[in-house]
Scaffold this motif. Structure first.
Motif, short mmCIF file in Angstrom:
data_model
loop_
_atom_site.label_atom_id
_atom_site.label_comp_id
_atom_site.label_asym_id
_atom_site.label_seq_id
_atom_site.Cartn_x
_atom_site.Cartn_y
_atom_site.Cartn_z
N GLY A 288 -14.02 -53.84 81.02
CA GLY A 288 -15.24 -54.28 81.69
C GLY A 288 -15.72 -55.65 81.23
O GLY A 288 -16.56 -56.27 81.89
N ASN A 289 -15.21 -56.12 80.07
CA ASN A 289 -15.59 -57.45 79.59
C ASN A 289 -15.03 -58.56 80.46
O ASN A 289 -15.51 -59.70 80.40
CB ASN A 289 -15.11 -57.66 78.15
CG ASN A 289 -15.78 -56.71 77.18
OD1 ASN A 289 -16.84 -56.15 77.46
ND2 ASN A 289 -15.16 -56.50 76.02
N LEU A 290 -14.01 -58.26 81.27
CA LEU A 290 -13.39 -59.28 82.11
C LEU A 290 -14.22 -59.44 83.37
O LEU A 290 -13.80 -59.12 84.49
CB LEU A 290 -11.94 -58.90 82.43
CG LEU A 290 -11.07 -58.51 81.22
CD1 LEU A 290 -9.66 -58.17 81.67
CD2 LEU A 290 -11.04 -59.65 80.21
N SER A 291 -15.41 -59.94 83.21
CA SER A 291 -16.42 -59.91 84.28
C SER A 291 -16.16 -60.88 85.41
O SER A 291 -16.84 -60.81 86.43
CB SER A 291 -17.80 -60.19 83.67
OG SER A 291 -17.80 -61.44 82.99
N ASN A 292 -15.20 -61.78 85.24
CA ASN A 292 -14.91 -62.73 86.30
C ASN A 292 -13.69 -62.34 87.13
O ASN A 292 -13.21 -63.13 87.94
CB ASN A 292 -14.69 -64.14 85.73
CG ASN A 292 -15.99 -64.80 85.34
OD1 ASN A 292 -16.87 -64.98 86.18
ND2 ASN A 292 -16.15 -65.14 84.08
N LEU A 293 -13.20 -61.12 86.94
CA LEU A 293 -12.02 -60.68 87.67
C LEU A 293 -12.27 -60.70 89.18
O LEU A 293 -13.31 -60.24 89.66
CB LEU A 293 -11.63 -59.26 87.26
CG LEU A 293 -10.63 -59.12 86.11
CD1 LEU A 293 -10.39 -57.65 85.80
CD2 LEU A 293 -9.32 -59.81 86.43
#
Length: 1033
Positions: free
Chosen positions: A632-637
């Motif tokens: 969920g930290n990969l918020s720019n996916l």
């Protein structure tokens, strides 16, 4: 004496008045200067200057007239001009600037000012010049500007202004220049331009204006430039456009929706220098007068549907520098006269229907920089002197033609050439070794290799040879080039291993594209020495081994694509540890590792990857773990593809942070649980693929709020209950697959809301009820699969409106009635299946039905008319047959009744004579044995002809011998014949009840949807017909 007295007194009074006036004037000037000072100090406080020029220079210890960017008038020493252009400052416009009552010029262009313009600026009555270009001002175009009647120059280009301009450009009787391009203005333009009698330049390009241009605009005799490029303007231009525009020099109307013919009067604009009408909807011939406008320097007519050829008169345009007629349907040859244009710099004629050779004169033009003739039907060889007389040529695009011959060495004389594109022609021979910073594409070269000499190009920066047929290894010298920035060799047949020193001698390499070749070996750790590498694409090769952890040293890496190779994970823990090393690449935006046999676990620290990552593809990698919550930290996916793995567990709720996610594919895994409602928070989601997992429960009702959804695949799961009603409101969905679940309920009428749908699969569920007639509204639908449900009722006639339909499967339901004859109008229908229903009546024979076989109509109740079925009876034959059946039934019934009466009478007579026990005359209760289809098929040797006893109107009779020696006669009904179902039912009913020594006994029956048979007692002495009609020999 008295006179002298009065003279002295007058002198004293005059001196007093003069002194008083001077004192008052000094006091007023002091007050007004203080007002200017206060206004500028407020302005200073509102400015952020990273270079600290203004905070340092604008000091109260010096006069404002000496401040940087400030100019005062000579008479009153008041602030007359502010010019802070190109100073790199930011801030807002304070309302106190409206107190600078002597301000004539205000210029703050190319800075970072923002916010709204204060209404107090309307007090600047002397303002003649205002330029706010290149800032971030916003809001509507100020209505109070109309009060600045002295204004001559107004420029608000490249800001964030918005709203309508209607009624905002009047009262400027002295205005000469309006520049409002690159904003967000909308709406139509009004006729207010008639109130601008001195307007010379009108530029409102790159906005969102709509509607036609007002006619008043073409009556402004002072107008020199009209600029409305890239809006949404439409309508027709006046035929005599130049009658009242004698000064017109520039007409910039490209990238709009204008239509009709190019105005015939355009040739009357005798001062016209720029004619830009490209990318509209103009059609027809180019007016002849255009070729007489000797002042023209630029022509842009591409992207229209024009007619005709380039005339020889084009050499009249001796001032022409740019000629753009790309994608304009131009035909004919390129005239020789085009080589006479001595000032020509750019020639773009690509995407037309030009034929013949290129005029030799064109290659003698010393001024030309760019020539693009791609995608025509040009032919012939390039001249032997190509390049000799083109000293300024930088780009040459000839791809997609029919050129032949070789790439001649003389082209090397074009020393400034940067781009050379010769792809998709018929050139032969070797690639010249001397080609340097060129982009050479030749997909006809089937056996070429990259020459070793390419490594000698000491100034080589870009090598682009993708999409050819190059073979062999990459020359080792190429990897020793210290100047090269980009190497692109994609889609070739190159092979071999990468050199062990790769990266060591490529200090400036930024981009390396080797996709789509036959490379083998491993990725060596030395590649990390190319510390400036941003793009590394190695997909679609045969690389093996582990992915090196030294990638962590490539701190600038933005794209890492190694998909479709044979990379593996060699760590003992089977954790994909290279992902951990990539955490140091803080600029990583694309990570494509799919289709590699990694066979490992996603690290729990996957969330430590760069927050900049936008695309993560890891499908078909053999990943066996759960999805870590830290993802969920990969918020720019934007893209997340984990399909075709062995992922388990639940989807983590942290996906709610994927607010930019547009596509997610987790199909074909082993993921459990309910579909998380967190998907409903992803309001940019367009593609949701969760098929072939183990999801259970209901489809979240809130998915109906994600209006961006276009592709939804939830097939082959364990979903139950009904599809939420809100889901049917997704009007713009394109593909929907929910097959292979346990969904129930009926199909709602709202299914017709899916106006854009092209694929719908709801098969293998438990849907009930009728197919709604609103389904006919899906006029773009190409594939509809509703098989293996419990649907009932008729096939809707409205399906005739689904003219794009190619695939229709309604098999294994309970549909009844006839197949609508109107379905014959579906022109593209290629697959049709209604097998295993209860349909009756004639099969349509026209249109696509002429190509369908019996496999499309198996096991229905009473279909007829196909070549493999009995013909359908006509109305007359049907009525006659009905009458015959009625007569036979009546006669049979009467005979039976008469026989029963006689039998009863005889039995009574017999009872009087005999005194038998009552129970002796009772028939035993009928009992039936069980027989399966498989047993019947076995004892008849698969219903072979050797066991055939005979055939009747509704089927055939076979002999079968059981394991216990009992012999049966099996009557198999042909269900494709009309009436076979009823005949079977009647015989079962009658024969099972009758008992007589002269009637064969029914032993049992076998019945299913596609097979029906009666098992009878075998009569070994032949048929009744044989004994009635035997012949004595």
């Amino acid at each position: 004496m008295q006179r002298t007295y009065f003279l002295v007194l007058g002198a004293i009074v005059l001196h007093f008045v003069t002194t008083s006036s001077a004192s008052l004037s000094i006091a007023n000037n002091h007050n007004n200067s203080a007002s200017d000072l206060n206004a500028l100090l407020v302005f200073k406080a509102a400015i952020f200057d990273p270079q600290r020029i203004i905070p340092t220079n604008w000091s109260t210890s010096t006069s404002v007239c000496n401040w940087i960017g400030i100019t005062c008038n000579a008479r009153h020493h008041r602030v007359a001009a502010i010019d802070l252009s190109y100073m790199g400052i930011a801030g807002t416009m304070p309302p106190q600037l409206g107190n600078l009552s002597f301000l004539v010029r205000l210029n703050v262009m190319n800075n970072s000012f923002h916010g709204h313009l204060p209404t107090e600026l309307s007090r600047l009555r002397r303002l003649k010049y205002i330029s706010l270009d290149g800032n971030a001002f916003e809001g509507e175009h100020p209505s109070w500007l109309g009060g600045l009647t002295a204004l001559r120059y107004l420029s608000f280009r490249d800001n964030g202004f918005s709203g309508s301009l209607s009624g905002r450009l009047s009262n400027f009787t002295k205005l000469e220049t309006i520049r409002l391009g690159y904003n967000f203005f909308t709406g139509n333009l009004s006729e207010e331009f008639s109130a601008l009698p001195k307007l010379k330049l009108l530029e409102i390009q790159y906005n969102q204006l709509a509607g036609p241009l007002p006619l008043a605009l073409f009556n402004l005799s002072s107008l020199q430039v009209i600029g409305f490029t890239s809006n949404s303007l439409s309508g027709y231009l006046p035929a005599h456009i130049c009658n009242y525009l004698p000064q017109l020099q520039g007409l910039h109307l490209s990238l709009n929706n204008f239509e009709g013919e190019i105005p015939s009067g355009i040739g009357e604009c005798s001062r016209l220098q720029v004619l830009s009408l490209s990318s509209n909807k103009f059609r027809g011939y180019i007016p002849k007068g255009v070729w007489n406008l000797t002042t023209l320097t630029q022509i842009a007519l591409g992207g229209n549907d024009l007619t005709g050829e380039i005339p020889k008169a084009i050499d009249n345009l001796y001032n022409l520098e740019i000629l753009g007629m790309e994608s304009a349907n131009v035909t004919g040859i390129i005239p020789e006269e085009i080589g006479n244009l001595s000032k020509l710099e750019l020639l773009n004629l690509e995407l037309n229907r030009l034929r013949g050779p290129i005029p030799l004169k064109l290659f003698n033009s010393s001024t030309v920089r760019i020539i693009s003739l791609a995608q025509n039907d040009l032919s012939g060889e390039l001249p032997s002197t190509i390049g000799v007389f083109l000293p300024n040529l930088e780009e040459l695009y000839l791809w997609g033609n029919e050129f032949t011959g070789t790439v001649l060495t003389s082209i090397s004389n074009a020393s400034r050439l940067r781009m050379l594109d010769l792809a998709m022609n018929h050139f032969t021979g070797a690639i010249p070794y001397y080609l340097g910073n060129l982009r050479l594409l030749d997909d006809r070269c089937r056996t070429c290799i990259i020459p070793q000499e390419v490594g000698n190009l000491s100034k080589l920066e870009v090598l682009h040879m993708g999409e050819n047929r190059l073979k062999g290894p990459i020359p080792l010298k190429l990897f020793n080039s210290s100047t090269v920035r980009l190497i692109a060799l994609t889609e070739n047949d190159l092979s071999g291993e990468l050199p062990s020193t790769i990266g060591a001698f490529l200090p400036n390499l930024e981009e390396l594209y080797l996709e789509g070749n036959e490379f083998t070996g491993t990725i060596l750790t030395s590649i990390s020495n190319a510390s400036r590498l941003r793009m590394l694409h190695l997909g679609m090769n045969h690389f093996t081994g582990a992915i090196p952890h030294s990638l962590a040293n490539m701190r600038l890496l933005e794209q890492f694509a190694i998909w479709q190779n044979n990379f593996s994970e060699d760590s003992l823990s089977k954790e994909l540890s290279f992902i951990i090393s990539l955490s140091n690449c803080k600029h990583l935006r694309r990570l494509w590792i799919g289709k590699n046999p990694l066979n490992g676990f996603l690290p729990k620290s996957i969330g430590n990857l760069s927050s900049s990552i936008q695309s993560f593809h890891a499908g078909s990698c053999g990943i066996k773990s759960e999805i870590p919550s830290s993802i969920g930290n990969l918020s720019n996916l934007v893209d997340l593809f984990f399909q075709n793995n062995s992922l388990t567990g639940l989807i983590p709720t942290t996906i709610k942070w994927f607010l930019k996610l547009q596509r997610i594919d987790l199909s074909n895994n082993q993921i459990l649980g309910a579909i998380p409602s967190e998907f409903c928070n992803l309001l940019n989601l367009g593609e949701l693929k969760l098929g072939q997992n183990m999801f259970s429960g209901m489809v979240p009702s809130c998915l109906g709020n994600v209006t961006t959804l276009r592709y939804v695949y939830l097939n082959s799961n364990k979903l139950s209950s009904m599809i939420p009603k809100s889901f049917w409101s997704l009007r713009y969905i394109l593909e929907l697959d929910m097959s292979g679940n346990y969904l129930t309920g009926s199909l709602p009428a709202e299914i017709g809301n899916f106006k854009a749908l092209v694929y719908l699969n709801l098969s293998n569920n438990q849907y009930l009820g009728r197919i709604p007639s609103t389904i006919g509204a899906l006029q773009d639908l190409q594939e509809l699969s509703l098989e293996r449900n419990k649907l009932q009722g008729l096939i809707p006639d409205s399906m005739k409106n689904m003219l794009q339909l190619r695939h229709l499967d309604l098999s294994f339901n309970n549909l009844e009635g006839e197949i609508p004859n109107s379905l014959q109008v579906l022109p593209d229908l290629q697959y049709f299946n209604v097998s295993y229903n209860r349909l009756r009546g004639p099969i349509p024979h026209g249109g696509p039905f002429a190509n369908f076989t019996n496999l499309s109509f198996l096991s229905n109740e009473a279909l007829c008319g196909g070549p493999w079925l009995q013909p359908c009876a006509s109305t007359f034959e049907h009525e006659s047959r009905t009458k015959r059946i009625v007569m036979i039934v009546l006669l049979t019934s009467g005979s039976v009744i008469l026989a029963l009466v006689i039998s009863i009478f005889l039995m009574r007579l017999k009872l009087r004579k005999k005194t038998l026990a009552p129970n002796q005359n009772l028939l035993p209760m009928a009992t039936f044995e069980r027989a399966s289809f498989y047993e019947l098929r076995q004892i008849t040797n698969g219903f072979s002809e050797s066991n055939l006893l005979g055939s009747g109107s509704f089927g055939s009779v076979y002999k079968g011998i059981r394991e216990n020696g009992m012999v049966w006669a099996i009557k198999v009904f042909d269900l494709q014949l009309e009436g076979a179902f009823k005949s079977f039912d009647r015989e079962c009913e009658v024969l099972s009840c009758l008992r007589h020594r002269n009637l064969t006994r029914v032993i049992t029956a076998c019945s299913s949807l596609d097979f029906k048979a009666l098992v009878l007692e075998y009569m070994p002495n032949g048929s009744l017909e044989k004994w009635l009609h035997f012949t004595v020999t």
